[in-house]
Motif scaffolding. Structure first.
Motif, PDB file in Angstrom:
ATOM      1  N   GLY A  33       6.767  -4.341   6.879  1.00 58.70           N
ATOM      2  CA  GLY A  33       6.391  -3.241   7.768  1.00 58.70           C
ATOM      3  C   GLY A  33       6.336  -1.905   7.042  1.00 58.70           C
ATOM      4  O   GLY A  33       6.551  -1.815   5.839  1.00 58.70           O
ATOM      5  N   SER A  34       6.069  -0.856   7.807  1.00 60.51           N
ATOM      6  CA  SER A  34       5.979   0.500   7.260  1.00 60.51           C
ATOM      7  C   SER A  34       7.372   1.077   7.054  1.00 60.51           C
ATOM      8  O   SER A  34       8.286   0.808   7.835  1.00 60.51           O
ATOM      9  CB  SER A  34       5.220   1.412   8.225  1.00 60.51           C
ATOM     10  N   THR A  35       7.496   1.905   6.021  1.00 58.21           N
ATOM     11  CA  THR A  35       8.768   2.575   5.782  1.00 58.21           C
ATOM     12  C   THR A  35       8.538   3.810   4.926  1.00 58.21           C
ATOM     13  O   THR A  35       7.464   3.990   4.351  1.00 58.21           O
ATOM     14  CB  THR A  35       9.803   1.637   5.106  1.00 58.21           C
ATOM     15  N   SER A  36       9.550   4.646   4.876  1.00 56.56           N
ATOM     16  CA  SER A  36       9.548   5.828   4.013  1.00 56.56           C
ATOM     17  C   SER A  36      10.814   5.803   3.180  1.00 56.56           C
ATOM     18  O   SER A  36      11.848   5.301   3.622  1.00 56.56           O
ATOM     19  CB  SER A  36       9.509   7.105   4.842  1.00 56.56           C
ATOM     20  N   PHE A  37      10.725   6.355   1.987  1.00 59.45           N
ATOM     21  CA  PHE A  37      11.903   6.456   1.129  1.00 59.45           C
ATOM     22  C   PHE A  37      11.742   7.635   0.198  1.00 59.45           C
ATOM     23  O   PHE A  37      10.657   8.208   0.084  1.00 59.45           O
ATOM     24  CB  PHE A  37      12.149   5.157   0.346  1.00 59.45           C
ATOM     25  N   VAL A  38      12.839   8.022  -0.443  1.00 62.61           N
ATOM     26  CA  VAL A  38      12.831   9.129  -1.388  1.00 62.61           C
ATOM     27  C   VAL A  38      12.979   8.570  -2.799  1.00 62.61           C
ATOM     28  O   VAL A  38      13.890   7.788  -3.077  1.00 62.61           O
ATOM     29  CB  VAL A  38      13.975  10.129  -1.088  1.00 62.61           C
ATOM     30  N   LEU A  39      12.058   8.953  -3.662  1.00 58.04           N
ATOM     31  CA  LEU A  39      12.123   8.612  -5.086  1.00 58.04           C
ATOM     32  C   LEU A  39      12.782   9.784  -5.787  1.00 58.04           C
ATOM     33  O   LEU A  39      12.272  10.903  -5.747  1.00 58.04           O
ATOM     34  CB  LEU A  39      10.714   8.368  -5.643  1.00 58.04           C
ATOM     35  N   LYS A  40      13.946   9.548  -6.410  1.00 61.38           N
ATOM     36  CA  LYS A  40      14.692  10.636  -7.061  1.00 61.38           C
ATOM     37  C   LYS A  40      14.042  11.091  -8.359  1.00 61.38           C
ATOM     38  O   LYS A  40      14.014  12.274  -8.650  1.00 61.38           O
ATOM     39  CB  LYS A  40      16.132  10.203  -7.348  1.00 61.38           C
ATOM     40  N   GLY A  41      13.544  10.138  -9.147  1.00 64.43           N
ATOM     41  CA  GLY A  41      12.963  10.494 -10.437  1.00 64.43           C
ATOM     42  C   GLY A  41      12.035   9.408 -10.941  1.00 64.43           C
ATOM     43  O   GLY A  41      12.099   8.263 -10.494  1.00 64.43           O
ATOM     44  N   GLU A  42      11.166   9.777 -11.879  1.00 63.13           N
ATOM     45  CA  GLU A  42      10.228   8.795 -12.430  1.00 63.13           C
ATOM     46  C   GLU A  42      10.937   7.623 -13.097  1.00 63.13           C
ATOM     47  O   GLU A  42      10.408   6.524 -13.169  1.00 63.13           O
ATOM     48  CB  GLU A  42       9.268   9.454 -13.429  1.00 63.13           C
ATOM     49  N   GLU A  43      12.164   7.843 -13.581  1.00 60.93           N
ATOM     50  CA  GLU A  43      12.922   6.766 -14.223  1.00 60.93           C
ATOM     51  C   GLU A  43      13.316   5.672 -13.233  1.00 60.93           C
ATOM     52  O   GLU A  43      13.749   4.588 -13.636  1.00 60.93           O
ATOM     53  CB  GLU A  43      14.173   7.309 -14.928  1.00 60.93           C
ATOM     54  N   GLN A  94       0.850  -1.189   0.000  1.00 62.84           N
ATOM     55  CA  GLN A  94       0.000   0.000   0.000  1.00 62.84           C
ATOM     56  C   GLN A  94       0.887   1.240   0.000  1.00 62.84           C
ATOM     57  O   GLN A  94       1.930   1.261   0.665  1.00 62.84           O
ATOM     58  CB  GLN A  94      -0.888   0.011   1.238  1.00 62.84           C
ATOM     59  N   ILE A  95       0.472   2.253  -0.741  1.00 62.57           N
ATOM     60  CA  ILE A  95       1.155   3.542  -0.712  1.00 62.57           C
ATOM     61  C   ILE A  95       0.312   4.454   0.161  1.00 62.57           C
ATOM     62  O   ILE A  95      -0.829   4.785  -0.179  1.00 62.57           O
ATOM     63  CB  ILE A  95       1.333   4.125  -2.127  1.00 62.57           C
ATOM     64  N   SER A  96       0.854   4.842   1.311  1.00 62.58           N
ATOM     65  CA  SER A  96       0.100   5.636   2.278  1.00 62.58           C
ATOM     66  C   SER A  96       0.131   7.125   1.956  1.00 62.58           C
ATOM     67  O   SER A  96      -0.870   7.816   2.110  1.00 62.58           O
ATOM     68  CB  SER A  96       0.660   5.420   3.689  1.00 62.58           C
ATOM     69  N   ALA A  97       1.293   7.629   1.534  1.00 64.74           N
ATOM     70  CA  ALA A  97       1.418   9.060   1.260  1.00 64.74           C
ATOM     71  C   ALA A  97       2.596   9.314   0.333  1.00 64.74           C
ATOM     72  O   ALA A  97       3.574   8.569   0.327  1.00 64.74           O
ATOM     73  CB  ALA A  97       1.612   9.829   2.564  1.00 64.74           C
ATOM     74  N   VAL A  98       2.469  10.403  -0.433  1.00 63.45           N
ATOM     75  CA  VAL A  98       3.535  10.896  -1.294  1.00 63.45           C
ATOM     76  C   VAL A  98       3.620  12.393  -1.031  1.00 63.45           C
ATOM     77  O   VAL A  98       2.605  13.091  -1.061  1.00 63.45           O
ATOM     78  CB  VAL A  98       3.218  10.614  -2.780  1.00 63.45           C
ATOM     79  N   SER A  99       4.838  12.896  -0.761  1.00 66.17           N
ATOM     80  CA  SER A  99       4.993  14.298  -0.361  1.00 66.17           C
ATOM     81  C   SER A  99       4.647  15.279  -1.472  1.00 66.17           C
ATOM     82  O   SER A  99       4.076  16.335  -1.218  1.00 66.17           O
ATOM     83  CB  SER A  99       6.413  14.560   0.136  1.00 66.17           C
ATOM     84  N   THR A 100       5.004  14.959  -2.704  1.00 70.39           N
ATOM     85  CA  THR A 100       4.735  15.827  -3.838  1.00 70.39           C
ATOM     86  C   THR A 100       4.688  14.972  -5.101  1.00 70.39           C
ATOM     87  O   THR A 100       5.273  13.896  -5.137  1.00 70.39           O
ATOM     88  CB  THR A 100       5.816  16.922  -3.967  1.00 70.39           C
ATOM     89  N   PHE A 101       4.014  15.475  -6.122  1.00 68.69           N
ATOM     90  CA  PHE A 101       3.911  14.708  -7.359  1.00 68.69           C
ATOM     91  C   PHE A 101       5.016  15.051  -8.354  1.00 68.69           C
ATOM     92  O   PHE A 101       5.002  14.628  -9.488  1.00 68.69           O
ATOM     93  CB  PHE A 101       2.532  14.887  -7.991  1.00 68.69           C
ATOM     94  N   SER A 102       5.991  15.832  -7.890  1.00 66.82           N
ATOM     95  CA  SER A 102       7.200  16.040  -8.675  1.00 66.82           C
ATOM     96  C   SER A 102       8.335  15.354  -7.934  1.00 66.82           C
ATOM     97  O   SER A 102       8.212  15.034  -6.761  1.00 66.82           O
ATOM     98  CB  SER A 102       7.474  17.540  -8.850  1.00 66.82           C
ATOM     99  N   THR A 103       9.413  15.112  -8.622  1.00 69.87           N
ATOM    100  CA  THR A 103      10.520  14.406  -7.977  1.00 69.87           C
ATOM    101  C   THR A 103      11.666  15.373  -7.740  1.00 69.87           C
ATOM    102  O   THR A 103      11.826  16.329  -8.501  1.00 69.87           O
ATOM    103  CB  THR A 103      10.987  13.221  -8.841  1.00 69.87           C
ATOM    104  N   PRO A 104      12.429  15.143  -6.685  1.00 63.78           N
ATOM    105  CA  PRO A 104      12.338  14.042  -5.726  1.00 63.78           C
ATOM    106  C   PRO A 104      11.130  14.182  -4.802  1.00 63.78           C
ATOM    107  O   PRO A 104      10.688  15.297  -4.515  1.00 63.78           O
ATOM    108  CB  PRO A 104      13.649  14.129  -4.939  1.00 63.78           C
ATOM    109  N   SER A 105      10.620  13.044  -4.367  1.00 59.63           N
ATOM    110  CA  SER A 105       9.475  13.036  -3.458  1.00 59.63           C
ATOM    111  C   SER A 105       9.657  11.956  -2.405  1.00 59.63           C
ATOM    112  O   SER A 105      10.306  10.945  -2.646  1.00 59.63           O
ATOM    113  CB  SER A 105       8.170  12.805  -4.229  1.00 59.63           C
ATOM    114  N   SER A 106       9.087  12.197  -1.235  1.00 58.84           N
ATOM    115  CA  SER A 106       9.135  11.222  -0.139  1.00 58.84           C
ATOM    116  C   SER A 106       7.877  10.380  -0.170  1.00 58.84           C
ATOM    117  O   SER A 106       6.773  10.917  -0.256  1.00 58.84           O
ATOM    118  CB  SER A 106       9.247  11.939   1.203  1.00 58.84           C
ATOM    119  N   TRP A 107       8.060   9.079  -0.094  1.00 60.62           N
ATOM    120  CA  TRP A 107       6.952   8.142  -0.108  1.00 60.62           C
ATOM    121  C   TRP A 107       6.869   7.437   1.236  1.00 60.62           C
ATOM    122  O   TRP A 107       7.894   7.047   1.809  1.00 60.62           O
ATOM    123  CB  TRP A 107       7.156   7.083  -1.179  1.00 60.62           C
TER     124      TRP A 107
END
Length: 157
Positions: free
Chosen positions: A107-117, A87-100
Motif C-alpha cells: 500500500g501507500s506510505t510516507s517516510f523520512v529519509l535521513k541521509g543519502e547513506e 513507485q515513488i510518488s513524491a519527495v519533499s526536497t532533494f536534500s536530506t532529511p526529506s519526506s518520501w
C-alpha cells in the motif's frame, strides 16, 4: 541423506515455534533466520534457540516437507517486514532529511529519509532504503521503476 526429512517443528500453546531435535531434545521458542534474505530467500535458513545458538541448518526451504515449510515461511513473514517500493510518488526536497511518499506492495506510505547513506546498493539494480525509524524498504530493480520514480531516485544516488 536428507537431514530435513524428519524435521519436527510445531507451535506450542503460546504460538512459539518448538523444534524437536533428532536426539529427542525439545527446544522451545526457536527462531528461523535467513542467511541471505534478499539475494537468496529460499537458501540457507538457520533455526536458532533462545540463546542465539544455531540448532539446525536448512539448505533450501523448498526442499522441506509441506508442514514444517509452511510454519517456517509464516514465521519468517511475520518477522521480516520489508515492503517493496513499486513507485515513488513524491519527495519533499532533494536534500536530506526529506519526506518520501511511495507506493509499495503493501500500500501507500510516507517516510523520512535521513541521509543519502540510508540508500544502499545491493547489486543487480536492487536498493535497500532505510527510513528514520529503521524500517527497510526494498527496490528490487531501480531500472524497472517508472520514469518519474527513476528521476526522483537518481537525485539521491
Amino acid at each position: 541423506m536428507d537431514e530435513n526429512r524428519d524435521l519436527r517443528l510445531e507451535r506450542n500453546a503460546f504460538g512459539r515455534l518448538v523444534l524437536t531435535a533428532a536426539d529427542g531434545a525439545v527446544h522451545d521458542g526457536v527462531l528461523p533466520v535467513r542467511a541471505f534474505p534478499i539475494a537468496a530467500p529460499d537458501e540457507g535458513v538457520s533455526i536458532v534457540g533462545a540463546d542465539g545458538r544455531e540448532l539446525h541448518w536448512i539448505e533450501r526451504l523448498s526442499a522441506l516437507p509441506p508442514s514444517p515449510r509452511a510454519l517456517l515461511e509464516a514465521e519468517l513473514a511475520s518477522r521480516e517486514f520489508m515492503p517493496t517500493i513499486l513507485q515513488i510518488s513524491a519527495v519533499s526536497t532533494f536534500s536530506t532529511p526529506s519526506s518520501w511518499t511511495v507506493e509499495t506492495d503493501r500500500g501507500s506510505t510516507s517516510f523520512v529519509l535521513k541521509g543519502e547513506e540510508d540508500i544502499r546498493r545491493l547489486g543487480n539494480g536492487a536498493l535497500l532504503i532505510v527510513d528514520s525509524h529503521g524500517i527497510q524498504f526494498l527496490v528490487r530493480d531501480r531500472l524497472a521503476l517508472d520514469r518519474r520514480s527513476k528521476k526522483l531516485l537518481e537525485r539521491f544516488l
